[in-house]
Scaffold this active site. Structure first.
Site, mmCIF file in Angstrom:
data_model
loop_
_atom_site.group_PDB
_atom_site.id
_atom_site.type_symbol
_atom_site.label_atom_id
_atom_site.label_comp_id
_atom_site.label_asym_id
_atom_site.label_seq_id
_atom_site.Cartn_x
_atom_site.Cartn_y
_atom_site.Cartn_z
ATOM 1 N N SER A 210 -9.906 6.618 -69.143
ATOM 2 C CA SER A 210 -9.292 5.303 -69.024
ATOM 3 C C SER A 210 -8.336 5.078 -70.188
ATOM 4 O O SER A 210 -7.404 5.852 -70.369
ATOM 5 C CB SER A 210 -10.373 4.229 -68.932
ATOM 6 O OG SER A 210 -9.839 2.995 -68.516
ATOM 7 N N GLU A 321 -10.776 2.029 -57.251
ATOM 8 C CA GLU A 321 -10.639 0.601 -56.936
ATOM 9 C C GLU A 321 -11.855 -0.205 -57.395
ATOM 10 O O GLU A 321 -11.852 -1.447 -57.292
ATOM 11 C CB GLU A 321 -10.385 0.396 -55.446
ATOM 12 C CG GLU A 321 -11.404 0.989 -54.514
ATOM 13 C CD GLU A 321 -11.020 2.374 -54.009
ATOM 14 O OE1 GLU A 321 -11.327 2.694 -52.844
ATOM 15 O OE2 GLU A 321 -10.418 3.148 -54.795
ATOM 16 N N HIS A 408 -14.589 4.194 -61.322
ATOM 17 C CA HIS A 408 -13.950 4.410 -62.608
ATOM 18 C C HIS A 408 -15.016 4.632 -63.675
ATOM 19 O O HIS A 408 -15.951 3.858 -63.785
ATOM 20 C CB HIS A 408 -13.105 3.177 -62.953
ATOM 21 C CG HIS A 408 -12.194 3.352 -64.108
ATOM 22 N ND1 HIS A 408 -11.116 4.206 -64.088
ATOM 23 C CD2 HIS A 408 -12.176 2.765 -65.341
ATOM 24 C CE1 HIS A 408 -10.477 4.132 -65.232
ATOM 25 N NE2 HIS A 408 -11.106 3.261 -66.022
#
Length: 498
Positions: A210, A321, A408
């Site tokens: 990230s 998402e 994620h």
């Protein structure tokens, strides 16, 4: 809920005197004593820079003051001050926060001092507004068992880490991107000190997820980081297509300073930490084009040929998402911004019977993470770089009935092969353990040689402009896939092209 749910369990797990063998290492600022257990030496909470407090708030990191005697490096340093978290990173895990937070950690095999082992430097994610090296899923033990030394560091986040007020400028120092400067300072510490732990300063891999992966990409393009690392891994790093112009960063900082009654550098540095924290920096308007640490966005750097020419491993997860829960409505805003092209892409994503709601979110997830990973692999391959692309969709077996996909950050526990009860968020099955072991070995192999293959693992083909093959880590195993989702990703790329 405050992020103050972070470290006591970790201390309980590693602080039992019975396992302290007291390994000692001499670093440039003094002697440190760590913890030894199960063949692994851990050195936690090593200061790599002076505390960025008082006159050093919003300054480039300075060298730590030398200490006399032996510094006990047996517990994590404080996490950097940051915004609240929605959930803790591990069961019962608690760690304090402080502006005095520039500490790093080292995991190394026992008796490695005279070796030259590969080094991996982990950079945590958190949208540049949160995160810490103390999180249990970042434990470097599994890598150390493979004769890879792991270093993790804290870096300043939010307005503490990314803030460019003209009154704070210091002649000869970069300004604004203090979080990235911290990362660079930690990498310089590695160059100066890692040999004492048995590490090879000429074989350093940076890896992150990230915002940590974004950091990897920014560092690959930063003149200030040149030569400090030799391989790079970016896990779900996004586009990094926007950096805030310095004049806008200055204007925003001046406006905020006036709002809180602080116009001079002295006034700004006297502000309570709570006041600074109360106006968090929001991604993606975080990283600043200061001209020294960051000159341009990383896509611009790729296109200009100003990216480090080093082995690169990059990828994303199948349910990125999942981030939308923190960004409500992001998918609809994206599609509306694309007009008729966006509508056409949504219909393509619905062609297999997917509902519109799911398709819209999938469009956003692949736009945010999957497409940028493919684009970076493509650009690296065009320049004859050595690049490996992956897609991660593995969901632990006990979570499959209730989980829509690999969200994620879900790959992190597999990459670090985290499987002990201190950190577990789920029960591990034999299949889970096999996947974690395989991913950990791929990453370790890459750190050792610049190629993830070896150890009788399934062959991972390099990504080239002809093959366009990625490695898929899925519930059915690990296998290469050529031209993954080409039709929909090509359509999405065309629709979002500037």
């Amino acid at each position: 809920m405050r992020k103050a749910m972070l470290m006591s369990a970790a201390l309980m797990a590693i602080a039992a005197p019975a396992v302290w063998a007291g390994p000692k290492v001499q670093v440039d600022a003094g002697t440190i004593e760590g913890v030894s257990a199960a063949g692994i030496d851990r050195y936690l909470g090593i200061p790599y820079a002076a505390p960025p407090v008082g006159e050093l708030r919003w300054r480039a990191p300075q060298s730590p003051a030398p200490w006399s005697g032996t510094l006990e490096a047996r517990q994590y340093g404080p996490d950097c001050v940051q915004m609240d978290m929605d959930s803790p990173p591990g069961p019962g895990f608690v760690n304090p926060e402080s502006e005095d937070c520039l500490y790093l950690n080292v995991w190394a095999p026992e008796n490695a001092a005279n070796k030259k082992l590969p080094v991996m430097v982990w950079i945590y994610g958190g949208a540049f507004i949160m995160g810490a090296s103390s999180y249990p899923s970042y434990d470097g033990t599994a890598f150390a068992k493979q004769d890879v030394i792991v270093v993790s560091m804290n870096y300043r986040v939010g307005r503490f880490g990314f803030f460019a007020h003209p009154e704070l400028s210091v002649p000869g120092e970069a300004t604004g991107n203090f979080g990235l400067m911290d990362q660079i300072a930690a990498l310089k510490w590695v160059q100066a000190n890692i040999a004492a732990f048995g590490g090879d300063a000429s074989n350093v891999t940076i890896f992150g997820e990230s915002a940590g992966a974004s950091s990897v990409n920014f560092l690959m393009a930063s003149p200030a980081a040149k030569g400090l690392f030799h391989k790079a891994i970016a896990q779900s790093g996004g586009t990094n297509a926007y950096v805030k112009p310095l004049d806008k960063a200055h204007a925003d900082a001046v406006a905020w300073g006036e709002k809180v009654g602080a116009k001079s550098a002295e006034d700004l540095r006297k502000l309570p930490a709570a006041t600074v924290l109360g106006a968090p920096v929001i991604a993606p308007e975080t990283v600043i084009a200061d001209g020294q640490i960051v000159a341009k966005s990383t896509p611009e750097a790729y296109l200009a040929g100003e990216i480090a020419d080093i082995p690169y491993l990059v990828g994303a997860n199948d349910y990125e998402e999942s981030l939308i829960k923190w960004l409500p409505g992001a998918e609809k805003k994206l599609i509306e911004s694309l007009g008729p092209k966006g509508e056409a892409v949504v219909k393509l994503y619905m062609a297999d019977g997917t509902s519109r709601e799911v398709a819209e979110k999938r469009v956003w997830g692949e736009y945010a993470m999957t497409l940028p990973a493919r684009w970076r692999a493509e650009q690296s391959a065009k320049s004859a770089g050595k690049v490996w692309l992956y897609r991660f969709s593995y969901v632990p077996e006990t979570l499959r009935a209730t989980t829509l996909g690999a969200g994620h950050e879900n790959e992190i526990e597999m990459v670090f092969d985290i499987r002990n009860s201190r950190t577990a968020r789920h029960d591990w099955t034999a299949a889970d353990l096999k996947m974690a072991s395989s991913m950990n070995r791929y990453w370790a192999n890459f750190a050792k040689t610049g190629n993830p293959n070896g150890d009788s693992l399934p062959q991972w083909p390099a990504y080239t402009v002809k093959s366009r093959t990625l490695m898929h880590f899925g519930k059915d195993g690990i296998a290469p896939v050529k031209d993954f989702a080409k039709a929909r990703l090509d359509a999405l790329e065309a629709a979002t092209a500037k």
